[in-house]
Structure formats: structure tokens, C-alpha cells
Design an enzyme around this catalytic site. Structure first.
Site, PDB file in Angstrom:
ATOM      1  N   CYS A   7       0.867  -1.184   0.000  1.00 19.76           N
ATOM      2  CA  CYS A   7       0.000   0.000   0.000  1.00 19.76           C
ATOM      3  C   CYS A   7       0.901   1.231   0.000  1.00 19.76           C
ATOM      4  O   CYS A   7       2.082   1.135  -0.346  1.00 19.76           O
ATOM      5  CB  CYS A   7      -0.979  -0.017   1.177  1.00 19.76           C
ATOM      6  SG  CYS A   7      -0.214   0.058   2.809  1.00 19.76           S
ATOM      7  N   ASN A  10       2.329   1.495   4.306  1.00 22.80           N
ATOM      8  CA  ASN A  10       2.620   0.228   4.996  1.00 22.80           C
ATOM      9  C   ASN A  10       2.367   0.328   6.512  1.00 22.80           C
ATOM     10  O   ASN A  10       3.092  -0.247   7.315  1.00 22.80           O
ATOM     11  CB  ASN A  10       4.054  -0.248   4.717  1.00 22.80           C
ATOM     12  CG  ASN A  10       4.350  -1.672   5.150  1.00 22.80           C
ATOM     13  OD1 ASN A  10       5.471  -1.991   5.529  1.00 22.80           O
ATOM     14  ND2 ASN A  10       3.363  -2.545   5.139  1.00 22.80           N
ATOM     15  N   CYS A  12      -1.364   0.767   7.392  1.00 19.45           N
ATOM     16  CA  CYS A  12      -2.800   0.464   7.546  1.00 19.45           C
ATOM     17  C   CYS A  12      -3.214  -0.772   6.740  1.00 19.45           C
ATOM     18  O   CYS A  12      -3.425  -1.848   7.304  1.00 19.45           O
ATOM     19  CB  CYS A  12      -3.659   1.653   7.117  1.00 19.45           C
ATOM     20  SG  CYS A  12      -3.403   3.155   8.085  1.00 19.45           S
ATOM     21  N   ARG A  13      -3.344  -0.614   5.414  1.00 20.24           N
ATOM     22  CA  ARG A  13      -3.921  -1.684   4.605  1.00 20.24           C
ATOM     23  C   ARG A  13      -3.009  -2.891   4.431  1.00 20.24           C
ATOM     24  O   ARG A  13      -3.430  -4.035   4.679  1.00 20.24           O
ATOM     25  CB  ARG A  13      -4.318  -1.135   3.215  1.00 20.24           C
ATOM     26  CG  ARG A  13      -5.488  -0.171   3.270  1.00 20.24           C
ATOM     27  CD  ARG A  13      -5.616   0.603   1.984  1.00 20.24           C
ATOM     28  NE  ARG A  13      -4.489   1.521   1.777  1.00 20.24           N
ATOM     29  CZ  ARG A  13      -4.304   2.278   0.708  1.00 20.24           C
ATOM     30  NH1 ARG A  13      -5.182   2.218  -0.282  1.00 20.24           N
ATOM     31  NH2 ARG A  13      -3.279   3.092   0.628  1.00 20.24           N
ATOM     32  N   SER A  14      -1.776  -2.673   3.981  1.00 27.88           N
ATOM     33  CA  SER A  14      -0.936  -3.856   3.697  1.00 27.88           C
ATOM     34  C   SER A  14      -0.509  -4.617   4.960  1.00 27.88           C
ATOM     35  O   SER A  14      -0.383  -5.850   4.899  1.00 27.88           O
ATOM     36  CB  SER A  14       0.260  -3.518   2.786  1.00 27.88           C
ATOM     37  OG  SER A  14       1.100  -2.549   3.340  1.00 27.88           O
ATOM     38  N   ASP A 120      -8.321   3.724   1.313  1.00 28.88           N
ATOM     39  CA  ASP A 120      -7.357   4.097   2.339  1.00 28.88           C
ATOM     40  C   ASP A 120      -8.106   4.545   3.604  1.00 28.88           C
ATOM     41  O   ASP A 120      -8.832   5.537   3.571  1.00 28.88           O
ATOM     42  CB  ASP A 120      -6.514   5.249   1.783  1.00 28.88           C
ATOM     43  CG  ASP A 120      -5.408   5.636   2.729  1.00 28.88           C
ATOM     44  OD1 ASP A 120      -5.370   5.097   3.844  1.00 28.88           O
ATOM     45  OD2 ASP A 120      -4.590   6.470   2.330  1.00 28.88           O
TER      46      ASP A 120
HETATM   47  P1  4NP Z   1      -1.775   2.842   4.107  1.00 30.20           P
HETATM   48  O1  4NP Z   1      -2.431   4.175   4.696  1.00 30.20           O
HETATM   49  O2  4NP Z   1      -1.230   3.194   2.730  1.00 30.20           O
HETATM   50  O3  4NP Z   1      -2.923   1.907   4.029  1.00 30.20           O
HETATM   51  O4  4NP Z   1      -0.694   2.430   5.068  1.00 30.20           O
HETATM   52  C1  4NP Z   1      -1.768   5.412   4.732  1.00 30.20           C
HETATM   53  C2  4NP Z   1      -0.782   5.623   5.647  1.00 30.20           C
HETATM   54  C3  4NP Z   1      -0.160   6.866   5.728  1.00 30.20           C
HETATM   55  C4  4NP Z   1      -0.527   7.860   4.851  1.00 30.20           C
HETATM   56  C5  4NP Z   1      -1.509   7.641   3.919  1.00 30.20           C
HETATM   57  C6  4NP Z   1      -2.128   6.407   3.848  1.00 30.20           C
HETATM   58  N1  4NP Z   1       0.086   9.112   4.939  1.00 30.20           N
HETATM   59  O5  4NP Z   1      -0.317  10.020   4.197  1.00 30.20           O
HETATM   60  O6  4NP Z   1       1.000   9.294   5.750  1.00 30.20           O
END
Ligand code: 4NP
Length: 149
Positions: A7, A10, A12-14, A120
Site C-alpha cells: 500500500c 505500509n 494500515c492496509r498492507s 485508504d
Molecule cells: P496505508 O495508509 O497506505 O494503508 O498504510 C496510509 C498511511 C499513511 C498515509 C496515507 C495512507 N500518509 O499520508 O501518511
């Protein structure tokens, strides 16, 4: 079989996808996750992701965020991306057609429509994390059914 979930951050989703797939996959599978940005490198997953996984009996608290590397394209058999932007970014890092063929959109591989994305949840609520968990849970089942063991 070596599977990498990817993702953006790294956190939340992955990490959820990694934890869920690890819980379902045969023991000899190797599952990992990474992000396309290094902003959260070394951090544990978002507390809400940890909590959501824990509600389903899965511990992801010890994972650490890391960015995807060029070695990942050699090491892993399949690289599943959470959304279209991540897919484009990961595909652009592939060195050749062999590596590019390993990369796909997680939901497309699990029977959803073309370009379907795992939303997200970073700016969202616990409900958004639970919805993501459910998508990843069902998607992982569908993916595992297609992989010969
Ligand atoms: P992820 O979520 O891609 O599912 O881990 C996010 C984590 C951090 C950010 C955006 C999405 N960020 O903008 O910092």
C-alpha cells in the site's frame, strides 16, 4: 509461494493484508508487506489497524513499516497492490516484463471489478478499518483459492 502486499504507507492496509493472509495461507507460504513511501519506515502499524486485527484474533503489532525495494521484485512470486496509484508506482519500479507480471491489484485478483481499490482508511474511522478488514479477509480467501498448492 512468496506474496508481498503493498500500500502507500505500509501502516494500515498492507499490514492488515499481511496479517490476514498469514493466518490463512499454508505454512510454507512466505507473506510480507511494504509501502511505496518511506515516510513511516520502522514504525509499527497504525493503532487502529492493530486493534481491528486484534478484534479478529490476529496480532500485527510487531510488524514494521518498510518501503518496497528492487530485491522484492526478485524475491516474491506475487505482489498485490491495494489501489490504482500504488499499482502504477509499483509497476513503474519493475525492471522487466517478468517482474511486471508479478504485480496486480489485490481486489482485481480476488474477483472484484477492474480497478477495484481497497480504500485508504488512514483519514477515516474504526468502521473504515473494519470495512477494509472485511474486504481483505474475503479477498484473501479468493486469492488463495486460485493459487495451486
Ligand atoms: P496505508 O495508509 O497506505 O494503508 O498504510 C496510509 C498511511 C499513511 C498515509 C496515507 C495512507 N500518509 O499520508 O501518511
Amino acid at each position: 509461494m512468496k506474496i508481498l502486499m503493498v500500500c502507500l504507507g505500509n501502516i494500515c492496509r498492507s499490514p492488515l493484508a499481511e496479517g490476514i493472509m498469514k493466518a490463512k495461507a499454508p505454512e510454507d507460504f512466505y507473506i510480507d508487506s511494504a509501502g511505496t513511501i518511506s515516510m513511516h519506515e520502522g514504525k509499527h502499524p497504525d493503532k487502529r489497524a492493530v486493534q481491528t486485527a486484534a478484534l479478529h484474533g490476529i496480532d500485527i503489532s510487531q510488524q514494521r513499516s518498510r518501503p518496497i525495494t528492487k530485491e522484492d521484485f526478485e524475491k516474491f512470486d506475487k505482489i498485490y497492490c491495494m489501489d490504482v496509484d500504488v499499482l502504477a508506482d509499483v509497476v513503474s519500479k519493475a525492471k522487466n516484463e517478468d517482474q511486471r507480471k508479478k504485480v496486480s491489484l489485490f481486489l482485481e485478483m480476488s474477483g472484484h471489478h477492474q480497478n477495484a481499490e481497497v480504500p485508504d482508511p488512514y483519514w477515516g474511522s474504526m468502521k473504515d478499518f473494519e470495512d477494509v478488514f472485511q474486504l481483505l479477509d474475503r479477498g484473501s480467501d479468493a486469492i488463495l483459492k486460485q493459487i495451486p498448492v
